[in-house]
Design a protein around this motif. Sequence first.
Motif, PDB file in Angstrom:
ATOM      1  N   ASP A   1       0.742  -1.490  -0.076  1.00 19.69           N
ATOM      2  CA  ASP A   1       0.135   0.114   0.196  1.00 19.69           C
ATOM      3  C   ASP A   1       1.064   1.742   0.148  1.00 19.69           C
ATOM      4  O   ASP A   1       0.354   2.751   0.160  1.00 19.69           O
ATOM      5  CB  ASP A   1      -0.944   0.262   1.298  1.00 19.69           C
ATOM      6  CG  ASP A   1      -2.029  -0.802   1.215  1.00 19.69           C
ATOM      7  OD1 ASP A   1      -2.650  -1.363  -0.209  1.00 19.69           O
ATOM      8  OD2 ASP A   1      -3.243  -1.064   1.523  1.00 19.69           O
ATOM      9  N   HIS A   2       2.321   1.431   0.167  1.00 21.74           N
ATOM     10  CA  HIS A   2       2.830   2.615  -0.485  1.00 21.74           C
ATOM     11  C   HIS A   2       2.674   3.071  -2.140  1.00 21.74           C
ATOM     12  O   HIS A   2       3.528   4.259  -1.652  1.00 21.74           O
ATOM     13  CB  HIS A   2       4.575   2.251   0.583  1.00 21.74           C
ATOM     14  CG  HIS A   2       4.758   1.844   1.611  1.00 21.74           C
ATOM     15  ND1 HIS A   2       5.392   2.713   2.693  1.00 21.74           N
ATOM     16  CD2 HIS A   2       3.301   2.002   2.560  1.00 21.74           C
ATOM     17  CE1 HIS A   2       4.900   2.472   3.419  1.00 21.74           C
ATOM     18  NE2 HIS A   2       3.895   2.198   3.886  1.00 21.74           N
ATOM     19  N   GLY A   3       2.290   2.653  -2.757  1.00 23.20           N
ATOM     20  CA  GLY A   3       1.959   2.253  -3.780  1.00 23.20           C
ATOM     21  C   GLY A   3       2.484   2.524  -5.005  1.00 23.20           C
ATOM     22  O   GLY A   3       2.705   3.065  -5.569  1.00 23.20           O
TER      23      GLY A   3
ATOM     24  N   SER B   1       2.116  -0.078  -7.404  1.00 26.26           N
ATOM     25  CA  SER B   1       1.134   0.212  -8.574  1.00 26.26           C
ATOM     26  C   SER B   1       0.891   1.385  -9.194  1.00 26.26           C
ATOM     27  O   SER B   1       1.321   1.369 -10.009  1.00 26.26           O
ATOM     28  CB  SER B   1       0.144  -0.829  -8.152  1.00 26.26           C
ATOM     29  OG  SER B   1       0.628  -2.281  -8.427  1.00 26.26           O
TER      30      SER B   1
ATOM     31  N   ASN C   1       6.685   8.600  -1.377  1.00 28.27           N
ATOM     32  CA  ASN C   1       5.815   9.354  -2.155  1.00 28.27           C
ATOM     33  C   ASN C   1       4.812   9.572  -1.536  1.00 28.27           C
ATOM     34  O   ASN C   1       4.157   9.868  -0.600  1.00 28.27           O
ATOM     35  CB  ASN C   1       5.088   7.136  -2.384  1.00 28.27           C
ATOM     36  CG  ASN C   1       4.135   7.031  -3.981  1.00 28.27           C
ATOM     37  OD1 ASN C   1       3.738   8.056  -4.646  1.00 28.27           O
ATOM     38  ND2 ASN C   1       3.154   6.017  -3.601  1.00 28.27           N
TER      39      ASN C   1
ATOM     40  N   LEU D   1       0.125  14.053   0.238  1.00 27.44           N
ATOM     41  CA  LEU D   1      -1.594  13.936   0.713  1.00 27.44           C
ATOM     42  C   LEU D   1      -0.748  15.347   1.958  1.00 27.44           C
ATOM     43  O   LEU D   1      -0.454  16.006   2.205  1.00 27.44           O
ATOM     44  CB  LEU D   1      -0.930  12.190   1.849  1.00 27.44           C
ATOM     45  CG  LEU D   1      -1.460  11.753   0.883  1.00 27.44           C
ATOM     46  CD1 LEU D   1      -1.077  10.561   2.040  1.00 27.44           C
ATOM     47  CD2 LEU D   1      -2.664  11.534   1.104  1.00 27.44           C
TER      48      LEU D   1
ATOM     49  N   SER E   1       4.279  12.204  -6.519  1.00 26.68           N
ATOM     50  CA  SER E   1       3.299  11.373  -5.903  1.00 26.68           C
ATOM     51  C   SER E   1       2.871  10.838  -7.241  1.00 26.68           C
ATOM     52  O   SER E   1       3.077  10.950  -8.246  1.00 26.68           O
ATOM     53  CB  SER E   1       2.470  12.688  -5.932  1.00 26.68           C
ATOM     54  OG  SER E   1       0.749  12.042  -6.022  1.00 26.68           O
TER      55      SER E   1
ATOM     56  N   LYS F   1       0.260   9.426  -7.723  1.00 23.47           N
ATOM     57  CA  LYS F   1      -1.394  10.129  -8.307  1.00 23.47           C
ATOM     58  C   LYS F   1      -1.346  11.386  -8.141  1.00 23.47           C
ATOM     59  O   LYS F   1      -2.028  11.029  -9.707  1.00 23.47           O
ATOM     60  CB  LYS F   1      -1.866  10.124  -6.644  1.00 23.47           C
ATOM     61  CG  LYS F   1      -3.441   9.922  -6.687  1.00 23.47           C
ATOM     62  CD  LYS F   1      -3.661  10.809  -5.582  1.00 23.47           C
ATOM     63  CE  LYS F   1      -4.921  11.198  -5.584  1.00 23.47           C
ATOM     64  NZ  LYS F   1      -6.187  11.895  -3.554  1.00 23.47           N
TER      65      LYS F   1
HETATM   66  P1  GDP Z   1       1.270  -0.671  -4.109  1.00 20.39           P
HETATM   67  O1  GDP Z   1       0.381  -1.843  -2.714  1.00 20.39           O
HETATM   68  O2  GDP Z   1       2.412  -0.890  -2.895  1.00 20.39           O
HETATM   69  O3  GDP Z   1       0.673  -1.281  -5.574  1.00 20.39           O
HETATM   70  O4  GDP Z   1       0.024   0.382  -3.564  1.00 20.39           O
HETATM   71  P2  GDP Z   1      -1.185   1.058  -4.425  1.00 20.39           P
HETATM   72  O5  GDP Z   1      -0.726   2.067  -5.614  1.00 20.39           O
HETATM   73  O6  GDP Z   1      -1.817  -0.120  -5.217  1.00 20.39           O
HETATM   74  O7  GDP Z   1      -1.583   2.338  -3.922  1.00 20.39           O
HETATM   75  C1  GDP Z   1      -2.266   1.861  -2.356  1.00 20.39           C
HETATM   76  C2  GDP Z   1      -3.526   3.265  -1.820  1.00 20.39           C
HETATM   77  O8  GDP Z   1      -2.623   4.235  -1.982  1.00 20.39           O
HETATM   78  C3  GDP Z   1      -4.257   3.215  -3.396  1.00 20.39           C
HETATM   79  O9  GDP Z   1      -5.736   3.735  -2.270  1.00 20.39           O
HETATM   80  C4  GDP Z   1      -3.528   4.657  -3.807  1.00 20.39           C
HETATM   81  O10 GDP Z   1      -4.781   4.859  -4.285  1.00 20.39           O
HETATM   82  C5  GDP Z   1      -3.280   5.010  -2.617  1.00 20.39           C
HETATM   83  N1  GDP Z   1      -2.004   5.731  -3.514  1.00 20.39           N
HETATM   84  C6  GDP Z   1      -0.447   5.330  -3.778  1.00 20.39           C
HETATM   85  N2  GDP Z   1       0.067   6.817  -4.355  1.00 20.39           N
HETATM   86  C7  GDP Z   1      -0.297   7.944  -4.194  1.00 20.39           C
HETATM   87  C8  GDP Z   1       0.023   9.151  -4.029  1.00 20.39           C
HETATM   88  O11 GDP Z   1       0.532   9.563  -4.932  1.00 20.39           O
HETATM   89  N3  GDP Z   1      -0.880  10.051  -3.381  1.00 20.39           N
HETATM   90  C9  GDP Z   1      -1.709   9.259  -1.865  1.00 20.39           C
HETATM   91  N4  GDP Z   1      -2.245  10.735  -2.112  1.00 20.39           N
HETATM   92  N5  GDP Z   1      -2.403   8.177  -3.198  1.00 20.39           N
HETATM   93  C10 GDP Z   1      -1.360   7.384  -3.215  1.00 20.39           C
END
Ligand code: GDP
Length: 596
Positions: A16-18, A20, A132, A136, A163, A165
């Motif tokens: 969940d650190h982002g 994907s 990342n 926020l 980011s 996002k």
């Molecule tokens: P993974 O488990 O590392 O692949 O994480 P994901 O890409 O699935 O992201 C996990 C959550 O964090 C999701 O709800 C994304 O929308 C959110 N998220 C990822 N990157 C960012 C970012 O740069 N900013 C914000 N606000 N949310 C993000």
Amino acid sequence: TPPEAIRNFCIIAHIDHGKSTLADRMLQITGVVEERAMRAQYLDRMDIERERGITIKSQAVRMPWEVEGHPYVLNMIDTPGHVDFTYEVSRSLAACEGAVLLVDAAQGIEAQTLANLYLALENDLTVIPVLNKIDLPAAQPEKYAEELAGLIGCDPADCFQVSGKTGAGVEPLLDAIVGQVPPPVGDPAAPARAMIFDSVYDTYRGVVTYVRVVDGDLNPRERIAMMSTKATHELLEIGVISPEPTPADGLGVGEVGYLITGVKDVRQSRVGDTVTNARTPADSPLGGYRDPKPMVFSGLYPIDGSDYPDLRDALDKLKLNDAALVYEPETSAALGFGFRCGFLGLLHLEIVRERLEREFDLDLISTQPNVVYDVTMEDGTEVVVTNPSEFPGGKVADVREPVVRATILAPSEFIGAIMELCQGKRGTLLGMDYLSEDRVEMRYTLPLAEIVFDFFDALKSRTRGYASLDYEPAGDQSADLVKVDILLQGEQVDAFSAIVHKDRAYGYGVMMAGKLKELIPRQQFEVPIQAAVGARVIARENIRAIRKDVLAKCYGGDISRKRKLLEKQKEGKKRMKMVGRVEVPQEAFIAALTSD
Ligand code: GDP
Ligand code: MG
């Protein structure tokens, strides 16, 4: 593409650190995926991945990127973050020279940040630290840049801030990947050697194998050989993923892509194997792979016994997608024909089961999962037990169970709660360090059997969600373990046997006997349910006898209703399993095995 213009990297992070999301942005910014074709988590292709929002399979995508007018090819490998899939991460890492280490700027370093960093360093990768989610409001990039820099030994100013996002900071990061990650090194004139880091079964094309070329080159229509089996195949197609499979003229040193040989037998393309030319084969295979070791076993049975051959085919196909899955046929007196399957962990089990049910349209029942036990008998013979009902009955000298080394990161106010939990789970504290004045890292040895089931949930609830956990196998230890059997009218029901710690035997026996009393319908005679350790009964329940007469229910009713009822009863009979003289409906087994 010449190796000097290639950069192979992966993105590693705590779940969940982002990862994907950042991968999505990179695909978009490099123009590989058009704006309108973009969907969230582009690389998470499996339905389960999208629904659960997690990455299970690694994916490799090729992206073009220009720096100062020079074209480069970036091969990005997105990796799964869950502790069950560390093996997938390690395979992806072996195909890269660099790693983007991603840390959520509102969370800081977590347990898998550490685990993944150590994996990357073991593989000699260049690590680029990145914070990342700087968009926020709760982000504290400066604070966590200090933490991250302290961990990998760089300057806080060297940590990138992005980011995934909004896309902020992603372009400079792509430039840095070109600038900092070393290009692949290999001998273009040597016989080809390419490592298989993934393979997928495709219904239309057969086995699709993902490779990273280390030496030489692979070209369409030539014959290739798998080094472990010496099997040779014709290369029907070779190509790159960008973002869909695209055929290429060949793959050279450092390139990442796929190959198709038309092979249908899933066992011919083994993950970790080295591909070479059939005519001029390489002398030695590439090393560096670790065989995945199943940690958790469970029996999988089709609810409808006639689905058994379909289940076998489905497992054969899934096996190709999933190098870590192992299985062998097994019969259960209670459940019929099925398979004893080995998994990396509980999430892995859940996912395999869900994929079997969804992608292969099977209805399955799985037995209570268990770890592997090494049993030494008093006469010196050793038995490896992957199925509790096969626990030897004779004189046991020693039982060893697998243990893990667990790392827990949490705010220091939760130290007491975590210690209490770990002690209750038979843990031994190895050490404790403060990462900062209010965050602590605790290291424990814990039995795997205690950690795989509900440990993570318990940890989360005791720390209001603030603790993170990572663990790795750490050998085994002797423990006071016993087998509890469940008997119906004196007949053992194999699917319900469990190996538990001596202190938990009573609790398990009472729970299981109580459950079965609720689930098994009354019979024409009294049915005692017993839980026993060896010959000693530790819990018992009784199902009282009744006279079963369905027709009595519709006394005076019309004849067609009676006939319907009789037919229904006959139907029901088919789905009954006999345990000795006792009729147990299939549903009772399913209910007893599925709930909590
Ligand atoms: P993974 O488990 O590392 O692949 O994480 P994901 O890409 O699935 O992201 C996990 C959550 O964090 C999701 O709800 C994304 O929308 C959110 N998220 C990822 N990157 C960012 C970012 O740069 N900013 C914000 N606000 N949310 C993000
Ligand atoms: Mg992901």
